[in-house]
Design a protein around this motif. Structure first.
Motif, PDB file in Angstrom:
ATOM      1  N   PHE A 244       3.335   0.272   0.792  1.00  0.00           N
ATOM      2  CA  PHE A 244       2.650   0.459   2.078  1.00  0.00           C
ATOM      3  C   PHE A 244       3.642   0.255   3.219  1.00  0.00           C
ATOM      4  O   PHE A 244       4.226  -0.815   3.358  1.00  0.00           O
ATOM      5  CB  PHE A 244       1.507  -0.553   2.197  1.00  0.00           C
ATOM      6  N   PRO A 245       3.865   1.282   4.070  1.00  0.00           N
ATOM      7  CA  PRO A 245       4.853   1.162   5.163  1.00  0.00           C
ATOM      8  C   PRO A 245       4.294   0.342   6.326  1.00  0.00           C
ATOM      9  O   PRO A 245       3.969   0.870   7.391  1.00  0.00           O
ATOM     10  CB  PRO A 245       5.117   2.619   5.559  1.00  0.00           C
ATOM     11  N   THR A 246       4.233  -0.950   6.145  1.00  0.00           N
ATOM     12  CA  THR A 246       3.556  -1.841   7.089  1.00  0.00           C
ATOM     13  C   THR A 246       4.107  -1.726   8.504  1.00  0.00           C
ATOM     14  O   THR A 246       3.345  -1.745   9.479  1.00  0.00           O
ATOM     15  CB  THR A 246       3.707  -3.305   6.620  1.00  0.00           C
ATOM     16  N   PHE A 247       5.419  -1.600   8.647  1.00  0.00           N
ATOM     17  CA  PHE A 247       6.055  -1.588   9.960  1.00  0.00           C
ATOM     18  C   PHE A 247       6.599  -0.197  10.328  1.00  0.00           C
ATOM     19  O   PHE A 247       7.459  -0.070  11.196  1.00  0.00           O
ATOM     20  CB  PHE A 247       7.191  -2.613   9.999  1.00  0.00           C
ATOM     21  N   GLY A 248       6.126   0.832   9.637  1.00  0.00           N
ATOM     22  CA  GLY A 248       6.580   2.191   9.901  1.00  0.00           C
ATOM     23  C   GLY A 248       7.514   2.695   8.813  1.00  0.00           C
ATOM     24  O   GLY A 248       8.082   1.912   8.043  1.00  0.00           O
ATOM     25  N   LEU A 249       7.704   4.007   8.771  1.00  0.00           N
ATOM     26  CA  LEU A 249       8.481   4.626   7.700  1.00  0.00           C
ATOM     27  C   LEU A 249       9.979   4.319   7.800  1.00  0.00           C
ATOM     28  O   LEU A 249      10.664   4.218   6.787  1.00  0.00           O
ATOM     29  CB  LEU A 249       8.256   6.140   7.708  1.00  0.00           C
ATOM     30  N   LYS A 250      10.490   4.189   9.035  1.00  0.00           N
ATOM     31  CA  LYS A 250      11.916   3.887   9.166  1.00  0.00           C
ATOM     32  C   LYS A 250      12.205   2.478   8.666  1.00  0.00           C
ATOM     33  O   LYS A 250      13.206   2.240   7.964  1.00  0.00           O
ATOM     34  CB  LYS A 250      12.358   4.035  10.621  1.00  0.00           C
ATOM     35  N   ALA A 251      11.343   1.534   9.011  1.00  0.00           N
ATOM     36  CA  ALA A 251      11.503   0.172   8.501  1.00  0.00           C
ATOM     37  C   ALA A 251      11.317   0.145   6.984  1.00  0.00           C
ATOM     38  O   ALA A 251      11.997  -0.598   6.272  1.00  0.00           O
ATOM     39  CB  ALA A 251      10.499  -0.765   9.173  1.00  0.00           C
ATOM     40  N   PHE A 252      10.413   0.984   6.492  1.00  0.00           N
ATOM     41  CA  PHE A 252      10.160   1.046   5.049  1.00  0.00           C
ATOM     42  C   PHE A 252      11.413   1.492   4.298  1.00  0.00           C
ATOM     43  O   PHE A 252      11.681   1.020   3.182  1.00  0.00           O
ATOM     44  CB  PHE A 252       9.008   2.018   4.781  1.00  0.00           C
ATOM     45  N   LYS A 253      12.189   2.390   4.891  1.00  0.00           N
ATOM     46  CA  LYS A 253      13.417   2.871   4.264  1.00  0.00           C
ATOM     47  C   LYS A 253      14.370   1.714   3.975  1.00  0.00           C
ATOM     48  O   LYS A 253      15.083   1.714   2.965  1.00  0.00           O
ATOM     49  CB  LYS A 253      14.102   3.893   5.175  1.00  0.00           C
ATOM     50  N   TYR A 254      14.378   0.707   4.852  1.00  0.00           N
ATOM     51  CA  TYR A 254      15.246  -0.456   4.666  1.00  0.00           C
ATOM     52  C   TYR A 254      14.461  -1.656   4.134  1.00  0.00           C
ATOM     53  O   TYR A 254      14.860  -2.805   4.334  1.00  0.00           O
ATOM     54  CB  TYR A 254      15.942  -0.806   5.985  1.00  0.00           C
ATOM     55  N   LYS A 255      13.358  -1.353   3.433  1.00  0.00           N
ATOM     56  CA  LYS A 255      12.578  -2.347   2.673  1.00  0.00           C
ATOM     57  C   LYS A 255      11.894  -3.401   3.525  1.00  0.00           C
ATOM     58  O   LYS A 255      11.560  -4.494   3.044  1.00  0.00           O
ATOM     59  CB  LYS A 255      13.451  -3.010   1.601  1.00  0.00           C
ATOM     60  N   PHE A 256      11.664  -3.113   4.793  1.00  0.00           N
ATOM     61  CA  PHE A 256      10.891  -4.023   5.634  1.00  0.00           C
ATOM     62  C   PHE A 256       9.420  -3.613   5.578  1.00  0.00           C
ATOM     63  O   PHE A 256       8.958  -2.753   6.327  1.00  0.00           O
ATOM     64  CB  PHE A 256      11.392  -3.989   7.086  1.00  0.00           C
ATOM     65  N   TYR A 257       8.689  -4.208   4.659  1.00  0.00           N
ATOM     66  CA  TYR A 257       7.261  -3.939   4.533  1.00  0.00           C
ATOM     67  C   TYR A 257       6.610  -5.054   3.720  1.00  0.00           C
ATOM     68  O   TYR A 257       7.282  -5.800   3.001  1.00  0.00           O
ATOM     69  CB  TYR A 257       7.001  -2.583   3.875  1.00  0.00           C
ATOM     70  N   PHE A 258       5.305  -5.164   3.862  1.00  0.00           N
ATOM     71  CA  PHE A 258       4.529  -6.131   3.093  1.00  0.00           C
ATOM     72  C   PHE A 258       3.965  -5.403   1.881  1.00  0.00           C
ATOM     73  O   PHE A 258       3.263  -4.402   2.035  1.00  0.00           O
ATOM     74  CB  PHE A 258       3.397  -6.688   3.964  1.00  0.00           C
ATOM     75  N   ASP A 259       4.276  -5.901   0.668  1.00  0.00           N
ATOM     76  CA  ASP A 259       3.890  -5.136  -0.519  1.00  0.00           C
ATOM     77  C   ASP A 259       2.647  -5.695  -1.231  1.00  0.00           C
ATOM     78  O   ASP A 259       2.359  -5.306  -2.360  1.00  0.00           O
ATOM     79  CB  ASP A 259       5.067  -5.024  -1.498  1.00  0.00           C
ATOM     80  N   PHE A 260       1.916  -6.579  -0.549  1.00  0.00           N
ATOM     81  CA  PHE A 260       0.615  -7.062  -1.036  1.00  0.00           C
ATOM     82  C   PHE A 260       0.726  -7.755  -2.399  1.00  0.00           C
ATOM     83  O   PHE A 260      -0.201  -7.690  -3.200  1.00  0.00           O
ATOM     84  CB  PHE A 260      -0.395  -5.911  -1.127  1.00  0.00           C
ATOM     85  N   SER A 261       1.843  -8.417  -2.650  1.00  0.00           N
ATOM     86  CA  SER A 261       2.021  -9.140  -3.906  1.00  0.00           C
ATOM     87  C   SER A 261       1.546 -10.579  -3.735  1.00  0.00           C
ATOM     88  O   SER A 261       2.170 -11.364  -3.020  1.00  0.00           O
ATOM     89  CB  SER A 261       3.493  -9.124  -4.339  1.00  0.00           C
ATOM     90  N   THR A 262       0.450 -10.923  -4.395  1.00  0.00           N
ATOM     91  CA  THR A 262      -0.040 -12.295  -4.306  1.00  0.00           C
ATOM     92  C   THR A 262       0.900 -13.263  -5.023  1.00  0.00           C
ATOM     93  O   THR A 262       0.896 -14.458  -4.739  1.00  0.00           O
ATOM     94  CB  THR A 262      -1.448 -12.409  -4.898  1.00  0.00           C
ATOM     95  N   THR A 263       1.704 -12.745  -5.954  1.00  0.00           N
ATOM     96  CA  THR A 263       2.684 -13.609  -6.620  1.00  0.00           C
ATOM     97  C   THR A 263       3.606 -14.252  -5.604  1.00  0.00           C
ATOM     98  O   THR A 263       3.789 -15.477  -5.579  1.00  0.00           O
ATOM     99  CB  THR A 263       3.528 -12.808  -7.631  1.00  0.00           C
ATOM    100  N   GLY A 607      16.382  -6.852  -0.850  1.00  0.00           N
ATOM    101  CA  GLY A 607      15.692  -6.347   0.318  1.00  0.00           C
ATOM    102  C   GLY A 607      14.668  -7.338   0.837  1.00  0.00           C
ATOM    103  O   GLY A 607      14.367  -8.348   0.184  1.00  0.00           O
ATOM    104  N   PRO A 608      14.070  -7.043   1.988  1.00  0.00           N
ATOM    105  CA  PRO A 608      13.182  -8.019   2.655  1.00  0.00           C
ATOM    106  C   PRO A 608      11.729  -8.001   2.186  1.00  0.00           C
ATOM    107  O   PRO A 608      10.969  -8.874   2.588  1.00  0.00           O
ATOM    108  CB  PRO A 608      13.245  -7.571   4.130  1.00  0.00           C
ATOM    109  N   TYR A 609      11.312  -7.024   1.348  1.00  0.00           N
ATOM    110  CA  TYR A 609       9.877  -6.863   1.102  1.00  0.00           C
ATOM    111  C   TYR A 609       9.235  -8.115   0.517  1.00  0.00           C
ATOM    112  O   TYR A 609       8.152  -8.540   0.960  1.00  0.00           O
ATOM    113  CB  TYR A 609       9.626  -5.655   0.192  1.00  0.00           C
ATOM    114  N   PHE A 610       9.858  -8.742  -0.466  1.00  0.00           N
ATOM    115  CA  PHE A 610       9.259  -9.935  -1.061  1.00  0.00           C
ATOM    116  C   PHE A 610       9.390 -11.141  -0.130  1.00  0.00           C
ATOM    117  O   PHE A 610       8.585 -12.080  -0.188  1.00  0.00           O
ATOM    118  CB  PHE A 610       9.905 -10.244  -2.419  1.00  0.00           C
TER     119      PHE A 610
END
Length: 685
Positions: A244-263, A607-610
């Motif tokens: 899910f591109p939480t902060f937009g597609l450009k940020a998503f390209k550099y792995k800045f997004y929230f991936d909804f992992s409860t872990t 990357g920043p997603y986790f």
């Protein structure tokens, strides 16, 4: 005085209205301390086996995603308590009277479960073992000769894990009295676990424990169902809520997004705010600044024709700079902890009595609780010859078998490791008792560099170094874990022998469950494991192989200008650590705002997603603490444990569905408006 009045007296700090009532005085009349052979019961082994499977799966899931594994001692103790209570309740419904559940039996279960899940980490299936595979080697672009690749197979993985997992237990047993009674090392995690178990076995503590279990299972159920719901939308790569591109597609390209992992929301709740913010800072420095700038140098610093997975491309900068930070932080930690070990040993040796047992303070100088705990700690002695014969025999067997598994190693390579390992195991155990830091992975990385350089590239130095890492890491890791459990046993009046044999039981379970779970639920179910961008990238597989490549090839393995960057980050890491420790020593509050380089290094590669997930967990914990600190302290660990276990255990049915060819029915993807218009025109024909 009855039990309830005793507990009330303890809470009020008085006995019979006059004298303070200690913790062991509360337990003295309330419980019977059984012999060590009765502390290990059939039901404790049964519950330990069940929980070991669960926790091994959780640890393995964390290993193959980001490699961040929080302490699981608390949930192990909590779930051990709950399952035995369920066991007793079910039998009582059939009119069967059960033996009383004691804190010693609870400690046995916790020890076995943590030992088993510890094998999931120290066995290196998602790190140095995976780094031997052709799957990881193909991404390196170098060092891919047949002698430096070993195809994974259960036929050699299980014997190897059995060969290396027990020696550490025998190496540290002779030092138990010195460390626990003589030097009185605190082992913070072991002490916290003991306090938790002790609190469970008081009347009010049992009520609170059941509330914690209820919270844990609510969060477990919600997390499991959420993971199940997400599965329906992951029919292909980069599908579903995890993309899910939480902060937009450009940020998503550099792995800045929230991936909804409860872990990792749960992991963030268990980790300190300091660690989470350090990782966030590292993510911004690397993926927000450095990698976009280096990417603009494509065609100049590295060839534009190279695949993105090659270590000679941008991937090389990510891997080797991460390695430089990890090695520098490990080196600093090793020197710092060694310095603390030497200085504290000199100080403590002056305090030991001249006559009598040099390992024990004189009874007159200690309180009632310490006298009672010391009495039970020494009651079941573990003879010195047990450990000596056990270590020598296991070292001899391993020296003969490991070279049969890895032809790149010779018996004398293994013997050298076993001659050095007891000293390093002592250092690691002592340092862990002082700081709660286990430097097992740092010792493993040193073994990689030494053995890979010793054997050389032509003779399979990469595989030799990675295998040597496994031998060294298993010894020093299990040694510190056992001493931690001796501390827990000391505070819960659990016998030293029951702790030792509980560790052996848990290690045996782990040597079986860890390879089987890794093989059938991860490696075979997801053939792209270890590859960049896959569901299970197992980042430390590439990192450990990269360290071995440096050992055999030197700086020739690095892309252009990478060496200068690595040296800069290596020196910067050491300077940052020195500055932070000096400021902390002087008690300047600003030291709390200097980030941890080791924590910063993890998102450099992944990357920043986790990290965003973990920061969300940190925010939840922060708000909860502000609203009700006591409530948060009691229930945050249980909530976080449920989130981790639920999401991780969904991986088991998901792997089974993958193995039998069942795919999710939907793919949820996100496109820019321009791409969406092109897709619409194409579909409209």
């Amino acid at each position: 005085m009855d039990d309830n009045r005793k507990v009330e007296a303890l809470e009020n700090g008085k006995k019979d209205g006059e004298q303070p009532l200690t913790e062991e005085q509360v337990f003295e009349e309330k419980e019977e301390v059984f012999p060590w052979s009765q502390q290990i019961t059939p039901r404790s082994i049964g519950v330990s086996t069940l929980l070991s499977v669960v926790f091994t799966f959780v640890v393995m899931k964390l290993n193959v995603t980001t490699g961040i594994v929080p302490s699981l001692n608390v949930p192990a103790g909590l779930l051990g308590f709950f399952f035995v209570k369920i066991w007793i309740y079910v039998l009582s419904r059939f009119g069967i009277q059960s033996k009383k559940f004691t804190r010693q039996e609870n400690t046995v279960i916790q020890t076995s479960v943590v030992a088993s899940s510890g094998v999931a980490f120290s066995s290196g299936l998602a790190s140095y073992v995976l780094g031997m595979s052709g799957n990881v080697a193909s991404q390196a672009g170098t060092g891919n000769t047949p002698s430096n690749i070993k195809n994974l197979s259960l036929q050699w993985i299980i014997p190897f894990v059995f060969c290396v997992s027990f020696q550490g237990l025998f190496s540290i047993v002779p030092m138990r009295k010195t460390m626990i009674l003589g030097y009185k090392l605190t082992y913070p995690s072991g002490t916290a676990t003991a306090n938790l178990i002790n609190s469970f076995h008081t009347p009010k503590g049992e009520e609170l424990a059941l509330k914690k279990v209820k919270i844990l299972f609510y969060s477990f159920g919600g997390s499991f169902l959420w993971a199940f719901f997400q599965w329906f939308f992951t029919a292909s790569d980069n599908c579903g809520f995890a993309s899910f591109p939480t902060f937009g597609l450009k940020a998503f390209k550099y792995k800045f997004y929230f991936d909804f992992s409860t872990t990792y929301v749960g992991v963030g709740m268990l980790c300190s705010h300091f660690i989470n913010l350090s990782m966030a800072f590292g993510a911004i420095v690397s993926w927000g600044i450095m990698w976009p700038l280096i990417e603009k140098r494509k065609g100049d610093w590295y060839s534009a024709d190279l695949p993105s997975s090659s270590l000679s491309s941008l991937q090389g900068y990510k891997v080797f700079i991460t390695i430089a930070i990890i090695l520098a932080d490990g080196l600093f930690s090793f020197v710092y902890v060694l310095w603390k070990v030497i200085s504290n040993m000199k100080k403590l040796n002056k305090d030991l009595p001249v006559s009598g047992d040099p390992d024990i303070k004189e009874a007159a100088t200690v309180g009632y609780d310490e006298q009672r705990r010391t009495k039970y700690f020494l009651k079941d002695n573990i003879p010195m010859y047990w450990s000596l014969i056990g270590y020598v025999a296991l070292a001899a067997i391993s020296s003969g078998l490991v070279p049969l598994i890895y032809h790149q190693l010779k018996f004398y390579h293994i013997l050298v490791i076993y001659l050095i390992a007891p000293v390093l195991a002592f250092c690691n155990s002592y340092g862990c008792g002082l700081t709660d830091w286990s430097l097992a992975s740092s010792y493993g990385k040193i073994a990689i560099l030494v053995l890979s350089a010793w054997v050389g590239d032509a003779d399979g130095g990469v595989i030799a170094g990675l295998a040597a890492c496994g031998v060294m890491m298993s010894i020093v890791s299990s040694a510190s874990d056992l001493m931690q459990d001796f501390r827990t046993g000391y505070l819960t009046l659990s016998s030293s022998r029951s702790m030792f044999f509980s560790q052996i039981i848990g290690t045996v379970i782990g040597c079986i469950t860890s390879p089987l779970i890794f093989w059938y639920f991860f490696y075979k179910a997801y053939p792209d494991m270890g590859q960049k961008g896959s569901a299970y990238p197992a980042p430390f597989g590439a990192v450990y192989r990269g360290i071995a490549l440096i050992g055999v090839q030197g700086t020739s393995a690095l892309p252009k200008h990478c060496l200068n960057l690595c040296l800069g980050f290596f020196i910067g890491t050491i300077v940052l650590n020195i500055v932070r420790e000096l400021l902390a020593h002087k008690k300047f509050r600003v030291s709390k705002f200097i980030p941890s380089p080791m924590a910063m290094a993890i998102p450099f590669y992944l990357g920043p997603y986790f990290v965003i997930d973990m920061c969300v967990g940190s925010v939840i914990k922060f708000v909860w603490e502000k609203m009700n600190k006591a409530n948060a302290d009691a229930f945050v660990p249980a909530t976080a444990s449920g989130l981790i276990c639920g999401d991780s255990l969904w991986g088991m049915p998901a792997a089974i569905l993958s193995l039998v060819g069942v795919k999710p029915p939907l793919c949820m993807k996100f496109l820019s408006s321009a791409d969406n218009d092109r897709v619409t025109k194409f579909l409209d024909g």
